[in-house]
Design an enzyme around this catalytic site. Sequence first.
Site, short mmCIF file in Angstrom:
data_model
loop_
_atom_site.label_atom_id
_atom_site.label_comp_id
_atom_site.label_asym_id
_atom_site.label_seq_id
_atom_site.Cartn_x
_atom_site.Cartn_y
_atom_site.Cartn_z
CD GLU A 1 -5.73 5.01 4.04
OE1 GLU A 1 -5.33 4.96 3.31
OE2 GLU A 1 -5.95 5.90 4.50
CB THR B 1 -7.62 -4.65 1.92
OG1 THR B 1 -6.82 -4.54 2.86
CG2 THR B 1 -7.48 -3.66 0.62
NE ARG C 1 4.19 15.03 10.08
CZ ARG C 1 3.96 14.35 9.71
NH1 ARG C 1 3.14 13.51 10.15
NH2 ARG C 1 3.57 14.39 8.67
CG HIS D 1 -3.89 11.18 1.90
ND1 HIS D 1 -4.74 10.45 2.95
CD2 HIS D 1 -3.02 9.77 2.82
CE1 HIS D 1 -5.38 9.70 3.93
NE2 HIS D 1 -4.00 9.39 3.57
CG ASP E 1 -1.78 0.78 1.37
OD1 ASP E 1 -2.22 1.37 0.14
OD2 ASP E 1 -2.80 0.97 2.39
CD GLN F 1 -3.59 4.25 10.01
OE1 GLN F 1 -4.90 4.33 10.09
NE2 GLN F 1 -2.26 4.99 9.60
CE1 TYR G 1 -0.24 8.66 3.94
CE2 TYR G 1 1.85 9.78 3.74
CZ TYR G 1 1.00 9.42 4.36
OH TYR G 1 0.92 10.67 5.52
CD GLU H 1 -7.14 13.29 3.18
OE1 GLU H 1 -7.53 11.66 3.14
OE2 GLU H 1 -6.84 13.65 2.32
CE1 TYR I 1 0.69 7.04 14.16
CE2 TYR I 1 3.01 6.98 12.37
CZ TYR I 1 1.86 7.60 13.93
OH TYR I 1 2.73 9.38 13.92
NE ARG J 1 -8.82 7.02 9.25
CZ ARG J 1 -7.56 7.05 7.68
NH1 ARG J 1 -6.00 6.07 8.06
NH2 ARG J 1 -7.95 7.09 6.86
CE LYS K 1 -4.00 2.59 6.87
NZ LYS K 1 -4.58 3.25 5.95
CD GLU L 1 -5.27 3.56 -0.67
OE1 GLU L 1 -4.10 2.21 -0.99
OE2 GLU L 1 -5.21 3.53 0.26
CG ASP M 1 -5.56 0.55 3.09
OD1 ASP M 1 -5.93 -0.31 3.66
OD2 ASP M 1 -4.99 1.26 3.89
#
Lengths: 425, 425
Positions: free
Chosen positions: B204, B263, B145, B136, B129, B246, B131, B369, B250, B243, B259, B206, B239
């Site tokens: 997600e 899937t 952050r 995103h 997978d 994770q 990114y 998001e 992580y 959250r 995750k 994808e 996916d």
Amino acid sequence: MDAVIDAARTSWVPVGEASDFPLQNLPYGVFSSPGSPPRIGVAIGDHVLDLSIVADAGLLDGTIPDPLVVVTADSLLPLLAELLDADDSRIRDSGLAETPTDDTVTGAALVPRGEVTLHLPVRPGDYVDFYSSIQHATNLGRMFRPDSEPLLPNWRHLPVAYHGRASTVVPSGTDIVRPCGQRRGDPDGEEPTAFGPSRRLDIELEVGFVTGGPGNGLGTPVPVADAQEHIYGYLLVNDWSARDIQAWEYQPLGPFLGKSFATSVSCWLVPSEALEPYRVGGPAQEPEPQPYLRADGDHGLDLDLEVWLEAAGGEERRISATNFRDMYWTPPQQLAHVTVNGTAIRPGDLYASGTVSGEGPGTYGSLIELTWGGKEPLSLPDGSTRTFLQDGDTVVLRGWCGGAGRPRVGFGALRGQVAPAPTML
Amino acid sequence: MDAVIDAARTSWVPVGEASDFPLQNLPYGVFSSPGSPPRIGVAIGDHVLDLSIVADAGLLDGTIPDPLVVVTADSLLPLLAELLDADDSRIRDSGLAETPTDDTVTGAALVPRGEVTLHLPVRPGDYVDFYSSIQHATNLGRMFRPDSEPLLPNWRHLPVAYHGRASTVVPSGTDIVRPCGQRRGDPDGEEPTAFGPSRRLDIELEVGFVTGGPGNGLGTPVPVADAQEHIYGYLLVNDWSARDIQAWEYQPLGPFLGKSFATSVSCWLVPSEALEPYRVGGPAQEPEPQPYLRADGDHGLDLDLEVWLEAAGGEERRISATNFRDMYWTPPQQLAHVTVNGTAIRPGDLYASGTVSGEGPGTYGSLIELTWGGKEPLSLPDGSTRTFLQDGDTVVLRGWCGGAGRPRVGFGALRGQVAPAPTML
């Protein structure tokens, strides 16, 4: 736990005292010999018992000796131990094998181990790599984050892990081609990145388990108390690591190309049952983990481990000696964790422990710890020194339970030699 | 690039204007019908052409219609397009199929799509997978952050990725059981961790590619210019992501149980050749990447994508519409990166793009998001609101190239409904 095969029993196949493969072990492997295709065998002393021949002779109760059948079906260990027992003649002196003297054995069913090529015992569906040695995680934390707590906040609460690459799990003896990749640019250079063969090629000494049984089914967690029933057996794992590639790529999604180029496994899959006499209590865990991770009884394993390093043309030197019994998170806890979200396990999956490091420099399971980030080189018998691996170096991992008066249940050597990076890049 | 199947050609099988599956697409799938085992088929309009029947009639030049054969052998697309062409009668009116009127088709070789059960088109060996959407990665960086640069230093230099769980890749239509797991303890509570069903279940959006061809062989990088030859086809990927699980697990090894529970993939594998007319130039990349990642020509793809959300018993609402053409890292670059260290690819491997997000709120590919971390709930037609998914919610992903006068090469809907967590835990 009681031994499945009593320690006093012996085989009609000669087994030396230092052998990894007495009657009490009988690990499975896939082997081929010149002119014959790969097939299933069991290691005994210096020989391989060819299970296809034993099955053809009607001695395996109809079991088809296929790797996935072996790990999912009822155990063959008691039956095989009967067939190889000193008092049993169904194979011995049957035409399948002959024992002309006490020290020799011949015949179609028993092939000298030195004459066979070993393959992967199973082709893993998924490969998971844990990070379960508190000493290893602490050492890496000290090196990479010298001003913080070495263990991250989650470490004592769950067995941290990631999925590795299944397609590049290779058997002992496979050359390890030095990987090329991207790394951070040199500190005094102008480029933010650099590309080329890894300059910090490392090893990780690990112990892996392989799942068997019927699987759990998607959506069905495996309780920690039942986890052992889903573990067919164990092997040694060398999780080759390119530290420079890994350091540049791993945020925020974890290790990828720094690990995916190769993972070596030993070729004899030691059945869980053979390890029962060597189980020990699990480590003290503080704080107590969530209930789904609380394991009772002897879920640790007293397994001696060694790392040997040999320069091309030189002699090998032992660079580490440690033991698996001090791992903070144990295989039953690891499997309960993997499945707590409903993840499906499949027979043949590979779950590696993470680097096994003890307390003190001579007990670490990676070069980055043994040389403390490359600052304290190791000396080899030829006078050369090592921080990370050079082309031509051979790394050998060894592991065994018992010895010293108890049956030695060993894993055989896990060997890999570093080959130069391809020149095309 | 030129179309492999000219846009003007039509089929004797009726194909509606809004259909995802005209003669120019012909994606593969594995289907079963009541009383018949799973077998390979090709979608055309509202029907499935049963390739086992076509093969038995001797019309496939001896090809055995097995998933791994399909993705590794020479393309069947031109031959299948001939057999289904309006001017061809080898299947039509042959006894295998009949066309009593212009709008209907019957016969053993053509099964109505509404009557079949679809399975995974291939069982992936490894699942990677990525990114690769800059929007995103920037959105998540801003949320997690807020005081730093949103993109980490490596992001513009390499396509960041991790290995996901292959055993839990499931076909469209499979219920997604809400995973249980460990999360950080509540901020005002005394416990450092909590356990239970995920409270922040997300999606997600994808796009994935599936490798085909002969594989590269361990130790042999695939040059970026050759990567397309190793990509058999494309599908949609959801996916699913927990959250809260994770976020706690992580560091430092990446996403794992947040995750690995499921899937979902769409069931029709759209061949790369069918997408050729919709290729577009790749995105501008600054700084220029390392040479092994520099791709020329049309390595992007103009592929419209949508996310629809439907509460139990309610109507569906489109919550996102975006396009795949703006992805920063493209499939050929991703495959060149995966293999640059010598990693072996195998036919049937799955490589997912990472969440596809465009610029602006209505174009994001995840709920985290779309609701900006749960702070801006979405409204559904039944008057309820959503931050993350509730039990009973159904998510549908759709994707297609073309339309508006060009052949519509679509992927079919990728659907999954959230089922409650198991009560045993």
